[in-house]
Design an enzyme around this catalytic site. Structure first.
Site, PDB file in Angstrom:
ATOM      1  CB  THR A  33      -0.318  -0.117   1.199  1.00  0.00           C
ATOM      2  OG1 THR A  33      -2.359  -1.431   1.350  1.00  0.00           O
ATOM      3  CG2 THR A  33      -1.541   1.009   1.314  1.00  0.00           C
ATOM      4  CE1 TYR A  34       5.277   1.913  -3.263  1.00  0.00           C
ATOM      5  CE2 TYR A  34       3.612  -0.046  -4.049  1.00  0.00           C
ATOM      6  CZ  TYR A  34       5.203   0.892  -3.894  1.00  0.00           C
ATOM      7  OH  TYR A  34       5.843  -0.403  -3.888  1.00  0.00           O
ATOM      8  CE1 TYR A  35      -1.418   4.468   3.798  1.00  0.00           C
ATOM      9  CE2 TYR A  35      -0.296   2.879   3.485  1.00  0.00           C
ATOM     10  CZ  TYR A  35      -1.198   4.110   4.209  1.00  0.00           C
ATOM     11  OH  TYR A  35      -1.883   2.629   4.634  1.00  0.00           O
ATOM     12  CB  VAL A 103      -1.020   6.451  -3.959  1.00  0.00           C
ATOM     13  CG1 VAL A 103      -0.904   6.423  -5.135  1.00  0.00           C
ATOM     14  CG2 VAL A 103      -0.610   7.602  -3.146  1.00  0.00           C
ATOM     15  CG  LEU A 104      -2.147   1.492  -6.997  1.00  0.00           C
ATOM     16  CD1 LEU A 104      -3.649   2.516  -7.391  1.00  0.00           C
ATOM     17  CD2 LEU A 104      -0.674   1.225  -7.775  1.00  0.00           C
TER      18      LEU A 104
END
Length: 184
Positions: A33-35, A103-104
């Site tokens: 999980t990207y931030y 983000v994604l």
């Protein structure tokens, strides 16, 4: 530490050569999980912050990872700071409270192989993107980066990798117009 990493597109022949020539370590399932930072655009600064959940052999591990900007024009070499975390949901809530935005999510199946001391190679099947090979080594001194890149490039060439890719899985998915649930 500096992570020296190269990634290439891999077809079934590359997968076969890796499986024939290197020692299989394990199969892992990754959910990354990207931030996005609240005050700094990571896509412009070439940085990344993620929570990775890794599952393998009945085990569960989670990490908070910061990746700095790439250090050269050839590889994906960059500073990497990674710390184990016990509860990824709580860490996600902390980041969100601090203004970070998800983000994604990138999902992949990863086969890990031992090449030689200090070098690991992975075969990645990335949801929504396809198959890749990554090879990496950690170095303490930036002066060691060029010779390490050269060595890793040579190994990939011997495996038949024809095209390298500097963009992250996150970048590739975003360029495809991806939403949550893609792999990386």
């Amino acid at each position: 530490m500096i992570e020296v990493e190269l990634k290439g597109y891999a077809d079934s022949k590359v997968f076969e050569r890796v499986r024939e020539n290197f020692k299989f370590l394990r199969r892992e399932y990754h959910e990354d999980t990207y931030y996005q930072h609240p005050c700094r655009d990571f896509s412009k600064t070439d940085e990344a912050l993620r929570i990775r959940i890794r599952r393998f052999d009945g085990h569960f591990e989670a990490f908070l990872t910061y990746k700095g900007p790439k250090l050269d024009e050839v590889s994906k070499t960059r500073e990497e700071i990674e710390v184990p975390i016990s509860d990824p949901d709580d860490y996600a809530r902390i980041l969100e409270r601090l203004g970070f935005k998800e983000v994604l999510v990138v999902s992949k199946v990863r086969e890990k192989y031992y090449v030689e001391k200090g070098i690991v190679l992975t075969l990645d099947s990335v949801e929504g993107l396809g198959t890749f090979v990554e090879i990496e080594s950690m170095v303490e001194d930036e002066e060691l980066v060029p010779e390490t890149v050269e060595k890793l490039t040579s190994i990939l060439a011997e495996l038949g990798v024809k095209k390298l890719e500097r963009r992250s899985y996150l970048e590739l998915i975003m360029e495809k117009g991806g939403e949550h649930g893609a792999a990386g």
